[in-house]
Design a protein around this motif. Structure first.
Motif, PDB file in Angstrom:
ATOM      1  N   GLY A 149       0.829  -1.255  -0.008  1.00  9.81           N
ATOM      2  CA  GLY A 149       0.004   0.063   0.007  1.00  9.81           C
ATOM      3  C   GLY A 149       0.689   1.240   0.091  1.00  9.81           C
ATOM      4  O   GLY A 149       0.290   2.469  -0.057  1.00  9.81           O
ATOM      5  N   TRP A 150       2.108   1.117   0.158  1.00  7.34           N
ATOM      6  CA  TRP A 150       3.000   2.249   0.098  1.00  7.34           C
ATOM      7  C   TRP A 150       2.954   3.021  -1.283  1.00  7.34           C
ATOM      8  O   TRP A 150       2.878   2.236  -2.377  1.00  7.34           O
ATOM      9  CB  TRP A 150       4.620   1.670   0.494  1.00  7.34           C
ATOM     10  CG  TRP A 150       5.439   2.922   0.755  1.00  7.34           C
ATOM     11  CD1 TRP A 150       5.540   3.642   2.052  1.00  7.34           C
ATOM     12  CD2 TRP A 150       6.294   3.719  -0.184  1.00  7.34           C
ATOM     13  NE1 TRP A 150       6.510   4.602   1.827  1.00  7.34           N
ATOM     14  CE2 TRP A 150       6.955   4.412   0.544  1.00  7.34           C
ATOM     15  CE3 TRP A 150       6.580   3.061  -1.389  1.00  7.34           C
ATOM     16  CZ2 TRP A 150       7.909   5.305  -0.009  1.00  7.34           C
ATOM     17  CZ3 TRP A 150       7.590   3.902  -2.060  1.00  7.34           C
ATOM     18  CH2 TRP A 150       8.225   4.939  -1.413  1.00  7.34           C
ATOM     19  N   PRO A 151       3.131   4.232  -1.293  1.00 11.51           N
ATOM     20  CA  PRO A 151       3.225   5.380  -0.298  1.00 11.51           C
ATOM     21  C   PRO A 151       1.948   5.876   0.027  1.00 11.51           C
ATOM     22  O   PRO A 151       1.899   6.736   1.020  1.00 11.51           O
ATOM     23  CB  PRO A 151       3.971   6.328  -1.200  1.00 11.51           C
ATOM     24  CG  PRO A 151       3.497   6.379  -2.368  1.00 11.51           C
ATOM     25  CD  PRO A 151       3.314   5.208  -2.602  1.00 11.51           C
ATOM     26  N   VAL A 152       0.939   5.320  -0.486  1.00 12.73           N
ATOM     27  CA  VAL A 152      -0.477   5.938  -0.110  1.00 12.73           C
ATOM     28  C   VAL A 152      -0.774   6.031   1.306  1.00 12.73           C
ATOM     29  O   VAL A 152      -1.375   6.791   2.090  1.00 12.73           O
ATOM     30  CB  VAL A 152      -1.570   5.434  -0.881  1.00 12.73           C
ATOM     31  CG1 VAL A 152      -3.165   6.120  -0.556  1.00 12.73           C
ATOM     32  CG2 VAL A 152      -1.380   6.007  -2.619  1.00 12.73           C
ATOM     33  N   ASN A 153      -0.424   4.556   1.963  1.00  9.10           N
ATOM     34  CA  ASN A 153      -0.859   4.281   3.250  1.00  9.10           C
ATOM     35  C   ASN A 153       0.195   4.821   4.200  1.00  9.10           C
ATOM     36  O   ASN A 153      -0.315   4.916   5.472  1.00  9.10           O
ATOM     37  CB  ASN A 153      -0.978   2.710   3.731  1.00  9.10           C
ATOM     38  CG  ASN A 153       0.582   2.047   3.226  1.00  9.10           C
ATOM     39  OD1 ASN A 153       1.501   2.873   3.098  1.00  9.10           O
ATOM     40  ND2 ASN A 153       0.413   0.639   3.467  1.00  9.10           N
ATOM     41  N   SER A 154       1.019   5.615   3.757  1.00  9.98           N
ATOM     42  CA  SER A 154       2.009   6.416   4.764  1.00  9.98           C
ATOM     43  C   SER A 154       1.164   7.388   5.342  1.00  9.98           C
ATOM     44  O   SER A 154       1.735   8.246   6.396  1.00  9.98           O
ATOM     45  CB  SER A 154       3.214   6.801   4.175  1.00  9.98           C
ATOM     46  OG  SER A 154       3.062   7.735   3.087  1.00  9.98           O
ATOM     47  N   LEU A 155       0.000   7.874   4.768  1.00 10.88           N
ATOM     48  CA  LEU A 155      -0.699   8.931   5.444  1.00 10.88           C
ATOM     49  C   LEU A 155      -1.218   8.342   6.864  1.00 10.88           C
ATOM     50  O   LEU A 155      -1.858   9.447   7.581  1.00 10.88           O
ATOM     51  CB  LEU A 155      -1.589   9.554   4.369  1.00 10.88           C
ATOM     52  CG  LEU A 155      -1.177  10.168   3.252  1.00 10.88           C
ATOM     53  CD1 LEU A 155      -2.201  10.673   2.076  1.00 10.88           C
ATOM     54  CD2 LEU A 155      -0.207  11.261   3.595  1.00 10.88           C
ATOM     55  N   TRP A 156      -1.690   7.361   6.914  1.00 14.52           N
ATOM     56  CA  TRP A 156      -2.208   6.784   8.162  1.00 14.52           C
ATOM     57  C   TRP A 156      -1.410   5.611   8.877  1.00 14.52           C
ATOM     58  O   TRP A 156      -1.803   5.392  10.115  1.00 14.52           O
ATOM     59  CB  TRP A 156      -3.808   6.198   7.649  1.00 14.52           C
ATOM     60  CG  TRP A 156      -3.741   5.365   6.814  1.00 14.52           C
ATOM     61  CD1 TRP A 156      -3.905   5.495   5.440  1.00 14.52           C
ATOM     62  CD2 TRP A 156      -3.926   3.963   6.824  1.00 14.52           C
ATOM     63  NE1 TRP A 156      -3.951   4.261   4.605  1.00 14.52           N
ATOM     64  CE2 TRP A 156      -3.898   3.468   5.454  1.00 14.52           C
ATOM     65  CE3 TRP A 156      -3.611   3.013   7.777  1.00 14.52           C
ATOM     66  CZ2 TRP A 156      -3.892   2.042   5.297  1.00 14.52           C
ATOM     67  CZ3 TRP A 156      -3.707   1.813   7.713  1.00 14.52           C
ATOM     68  CH2 TRP A 156      -3.816   1.163   6.628  1.00 14.52           C
ATOM     69  N   VAL A 157      -0.305   4.847   8.306  1.00 17.94           N
ATOM     70  CA  VAL A 157      -0.051   3.559   9.170  1.00 17.94           C
ATOM     71  C   VAL A 157       0.491   4.019  10.464  1.00 17.94           C
ATOM     72  O   VAL A 157       0.228   3.327  11.396  1.00 17.94           O
ATOM     73  CB  VAL A 157       0.693   2.917   8.049  1.00 17.94           C
ATOM     74  CG1 VAL A 157       1.630   1.929   8.927  1.00 17.94           C
ATOM     75  CG2 VAL A 157       0.195   2.190   6.857  1.00 17.94           C
ATOM     76  N   LEU A 158       1.378   5.086  10.308  1.00 15.31           N
ATOM     77  CA  LEU A 158       2.077   5.298  11.489  1.00 15.31           C
ATOM     78  C   LEU A 158       1.041   5.757  12.754  1.00 15.31           C
ATOM     79  O   LEU A 158       1.294   5.585  13.899  1.00 15.31           O
ATOM     80  CB  LEU A 158       3.164   6.380  11.314  1.00 15.31           C
ATOM     81  CG  LEU A 158       4.490   6.119  10.208  1.00 15.31           C
ATOM     82  CD1 LEU A 158       5.130   7.394   9.994  1.00 15.31           C
ATOM     83  CD2 LEU A 158       5.114   4.947  10.714  1.00 15.31           C
ATOM     84  N   GLY A 159       0.198   6.548  12.353  1.00 16.97           N
ATOM     85  CA  GLY A 159      -1.166   7.278  13.085  1.00 16.97           C
ATOM     86  C   GLY A 159      -1.604   5.993  13.772  1.00 16.97           C
ATOM     87  O   GLY A 159      -2.013   5.934  15.089  1.00 16.97           O
ATOM     88  N   LEU A 160      -1.778   5.116  13.066  1.00 19.70           N
ATOM     89  CA  LEU A 160      -2.705   3.764  13.469  1.00 19.70           C
ATOM     90  C   LEU A 160      -1.930   3.074  14.522  1.00 19.70           C
ATOM     91  O   LEU A 160      -2.434   2.595  15.609  1.00 19.70           O
ATOM     92  CB  LEU A 160      -3.063   2.784  12.173  1.00 19.70           C
ATOM     93  CG  LEU A 160      -3.782   1.576  12.503  1.00 19.70           C
ATOM     94  CD1 LEU A 160      -5.102   1.810  13.349  1.00 19.70           C
ATOM     95  CD2 LEU A 160      -3.991   0.587  11.181  1.00 19.70           C
ATOM     96  N   PHE A 161      -0.379   2.952  14.209  1.00 20.93           N
ATOM     97  CA  PHE A 161       0.307   2.124  15.093  1.00 20.93           C
ATOM     98  C   PHE A 161       0.395   3.014  16.454  1.00 20.93           C
ATOM     99  O   PHE A 161       0.401   2.551  17.542  1.00 20.93           O
ATOM    100  CB  PHE A 161       1.759   2.007  14.501  1.00 20.93           C
ATOM    101  CG  PHE A 161       1.970   0.837  13.785  1.00 20.93           C
ATOM    102  CD1 PHE A 161       2.991   0.037  14.207  1.00 20.93           C
ATOM    103  CD2 PHE A 161       1.411   0.642  12.594  1.00 20.93           C
ATOM    104  CE1 PHE A 161       3.217  -1.348  13.234  1.00 20.93           C
ATOM    105  CE2 PHE A 161       1.501  -0.663  11.845  1.00 20.93           C
ATOM    106  CZ  PHE A 161       2.542  -1.476  12.242  1.00 20.93           C
ATOM    107  N   LEU A 162       0.364   4.285  16.378  1.00 15.23           N
ATOM    108  CA  LEU A 162       0.263   5.058  17.567  1.00 15.23           C
ATOM    109  C   LEU A 162      -0.766   5.076  18.289  1.00 15.23           C
ATOM    110  O   LEU A 162      -0.889   4.739  19.484  1.00 15.23           O
ATOM    111  CB  LEU A 162       0.644   6.556  17.184  1.00 15.23           C
ATOM    112  CG  LEU A 162       0.411   7.740  18.324  1.00 15.23           C
ATOM    113  CD1 LEU A 162       1.708   7.362  19.347  1.00 15.23           C
ATOM    114  CD2 LEU A 162       0.672   9.022  17.805  1.00 15.23           C
ATOM    115  N   ALA A 163      -1.995   4.982  17.603  1.00 15.72           N
ATOM    116  CA  ALA A 163      -3.458   4.783  18.293  1.00 15.72           C
ATOM    117  C   ALA A 163      -3.321   3.563  18.884  1.00 15.72           C
ATOM    118  O   ALA A 163      -4.021   3.606  20.079  1.00 15.72           O
ATOM    119  CB  ALA A 163      -4.509   5.038  17.231  1.00 15.72           C
ATOM    120  N   VAL A 164      -3.111   2.384  18.171  1.00 16.95           N
ATOM    121  CA  VAL A 164      -3.385   1.052  18.883  1.00 16.95           C
ATOM    122  C   VAL A 164      -2.311   0.891  19.957  1.00 16.95           C
ATOM    123  O   VAL A 164      -2.910   0.391  21.193  1.00 16.95           O
ATOM    124  CB  VAL A 164      -2.958  -0.069  17.705  1.00 16.95           C
ATOM    125  CG1 VAL A 164      -2.590  -1.294  18.450  1.00 16.95           C
ATOM    126  CG2 VAL A 164      -3.960   0.107  16.880  1.00 16.95           C
TER     127      VAL A 164
END
Length: 184
Positions: A149-164
């Motif tokens: 999914g890269w690079p499109v998912n780079s807008l939310w993946v790190l945020g998801l990891f932080l949220a979880v």
């Protein structure tokens, strides 16, 4: 008096159970806010990494002038400058930085997963080796999915990891605090 390390909580730790619950609730709320805006959470993650890199770079620069010998000073100073510049870049362009960090995360998960599968297979005669293999497969699969999914998912993946992570830490602190309260 009981010690934390011998399995029983100390009375001073037990008397602070409400602080653990309060911290857990705060972390849980922050995690839910992060889930609500993954892009903002991603930017916050990037800014955190950027701050750490700037701080680390400053430490490298201070260290550079503590060592003897021109070649050593040059190495440490150059490392410090690169860290500071990378940290500043994270603040200047957090979206591009998130893309780079997400790609790095995907590669790291792939490598770690493959390594776990390898280690698990080598432990095959031992009981529980399959769990290590399964863990490796799941980790490698997560890395593969992120890479696809890269690079499109780079807008939310790190945020998801932080949220979880915030949500899990919140629940952990709440459970720990309640557990301390119930110990007699």
């Amino acid at each position: 008096m009981a010690n934390v390390y011998d399995g029983a909580p100390s009375s001073s730790l037990q008397s602070k159970w409400i602080w653990f619950v309060g911290l857990g609730v705060l972390l849980l709320i922050c995690g839910l806010i992060a889930v609500g805006n993954l892009l903002l959470a991603t930017v916050v993650s990037v800014y955190s990494v950027g701050m750490l890199m700037v701080f680390g770079g400053i430490v490298y620069l201070i260290h550079a002038f503590q060592v003897r010998g021109w070649e050593h000073i040059l190495f440490w100073a150059l490392s410090g400058v690169l860290y500071v510049l990378a940290g500043i870049f994270a603040f200047i362009n957090p979206i591009l930085t998130s893309a780079a960090l997400t790609l790095f995360l995907a590669v790291a998960l792939l490598v770690a997963g493959v390594f776990r599968v390898f280690i698990g297979r080598r432990m095959k005669p031992l009981k529980g080796w399959g769990w290590i293999v399964v863990s490796g497969v799941v980790t490698a699969l997560a890395g593969f999915i992120i890479a696809l999914g890269w690079p499109v998912n780079s807008l939310w993946v790190l945020g998801l990891f932080l949220a979880v992570d915030l949500i899990l830490q919140g629940w952990t602190m709440i459970a720990f605090g309640i557990g301390l309260r119930s110990v007699q």
